[in-house]
Design an enzyme around this catalytic site. Sequence first.
Site, short mmCIF file in Angstrom:
data_model
loop_
_atom_site.label_atom_id
_atom_site.label_comp_id
_atom_site.label_asym_id
_atom_site.label_seq_id
_atom_site.Cartn_x
_atom_site.Cartn_y
_atom_site.Cartn_z
N LYS A 128 28.55 -34.08 72.99
CA LYS A 128 28.08 -32.70 72.10
C LYS A 128 27.96 -32.80 70.85
O LYS A 128 28.58 -34.13 70.20
CB LYS A 128 29.05 -31.58 72.65
CG LYS A 128 28.65 -31.04 74.20
CD LYS A 128 29.65 -29.93 74.36
CE LYS A 128 29.42 -29.45 75.58
NZ LYS A 128 30.37 -28.43 76.25
N ARG B 164 35.35 -32.67 81.38
CA ARG B 164 33.99 -32.75 82.03
C ARG B 164 33.14 -33.61 80.99
O ARG B 164 33.11 -33.47 79.79
CB ARG B 164 33.46 -31.19 81.85
CG ARG B 164 31.78 -31.06 82.44
CD ARG B 164 31.50 -29.85 82.30
NE ARG B 164 30.11 -29.53 82.87
CZ ARG B 164 29.20 -29.75 82.33
NH1 ARG B 164 29.33 -30.35 80.93
NH2 ARG B 164 27.86 -29.54 82.45
C1 7PJ Z 1 30.26 -27.07 79.47
C2 7PJ Z 1 29.97 -26.73 80.83
C3 7PJ Z 1 31.57 -26.86 79.30
C4 7PJ Z 1 32.07 -25.92 81.23
C5 7PJ Z 1 28.26 -27.28 79.89
C6 7PJ Z 1 26.77 -29.73 77.99
C7 7PJ Z 1 26.27 -28.40 78.13
N1 7PJ Z 1 30.73 -25.85 81.87
N2 7PJ Z 1 28.40 -26.81 81.08
N3 7PJ Z 1 32.40 -26.44 80.10
N4 7PJ Z 1 29.04 -27.59 79.22
N5 7PJ Z 1 33.11 -25.30 82.04
O1 7PJ Z 1 27.25 -30.29 78.93
O2 7PJ Z 1 26.41 -30.20 77.04
O3 7PJ Z 1 32.00 -27.33 77.94
S1 7PJ Z 1 26.42 -27.85 79.95
#
Ligand code: 7PJ
Length: 279
Positions: free
Chosen positions: A227, A261
């Site tokens: 990010k 994640r």
């Molecule tokens: C996140 C997500 C996060 C959760 C995305 C990306 C954007 N779900 N989905 N937490 N980010 N729970 O991965 O850059 O930070 S999409």
Amino acid sequence: MHTQFLFGRYTYPLQGEGARPRVMGILNVTPDSFADGGQYQSLEYAVSHAEQMILEGVDIIDVGGESTRPGAPAVPLEQELQRVMPVLYTLRDCGKPISVDTYKPQLMREAVIAGVDMINDINGFRAPGAIEAVRDSDCALCIMHMQSTPAAMQLRPDYADVVAEVIAFLRERVDALTAAGIDPRRLCIDPGLGFGKTVEHNYALLKAGGRLVAELGLPLLAGLSRKSMIGAVTGKPVEQRLAGSIAGALAAVAHGAAIVRVHDVAETVDALKVWRAAH
Ligand code: 7PJ
């Protein structure tokens, strides 16, 4: 904090023997990138990516059919269903818990029928019908904080006290879900790094992980892989954020995250193994 996290077909111990940080691998299903092969090629690619992540030691596979990057346009329901559902049915019995990253209640319902283990909602189950869609299932629910909408969230993030406001938001959502009869052992919380936040807000929230866990008494999920908060500190473009993302994942775990994640599963799994051995 509860002693167990109920995760669909799985149960994760949160304390003592067997409690360890889990790696959630990101599986993006976006057939737009397959101009010629279309949907079948997209399914094949998604499945081989999932197989790769399993070999690399992933704990949870998070399937997403809509880019929620800042400024990204919304994907119509039909298209998201067409992208995601074949992947969910194909991966359901892959031996790893399956999560689906969506904020659309209709897709949540279909995913529950398909037997997924987690619904990961960047919108914190605020859409009308979202709570009803997941209430009578046994899947885990990730409640994420987001200010504004993906299209507009990075225009003007604004907080008087970002940590207090995110905690208040998450508490309200936890209360709404438990008031509907949902077992709190199915819930986890996520500050939503990058979702309507400046770099300073993101690091304040990352550092406040322990406070979020202490005040809400729920396991914490953190997503910061590749990010802009990594790019802002390293000065690196998105394709050069691996080392920064690993450091971020370790920092999140140090601040109390139970699940990270990530895009880069093999590297994060190794880093966490060494991290744990050194503790
Ligand atoms: C996140 C997500 C996060 C959760 C995305 C990306 C954007 N779900 N989905 N937490 N980010 N729970 O991965 O850059 O930070 S999409």
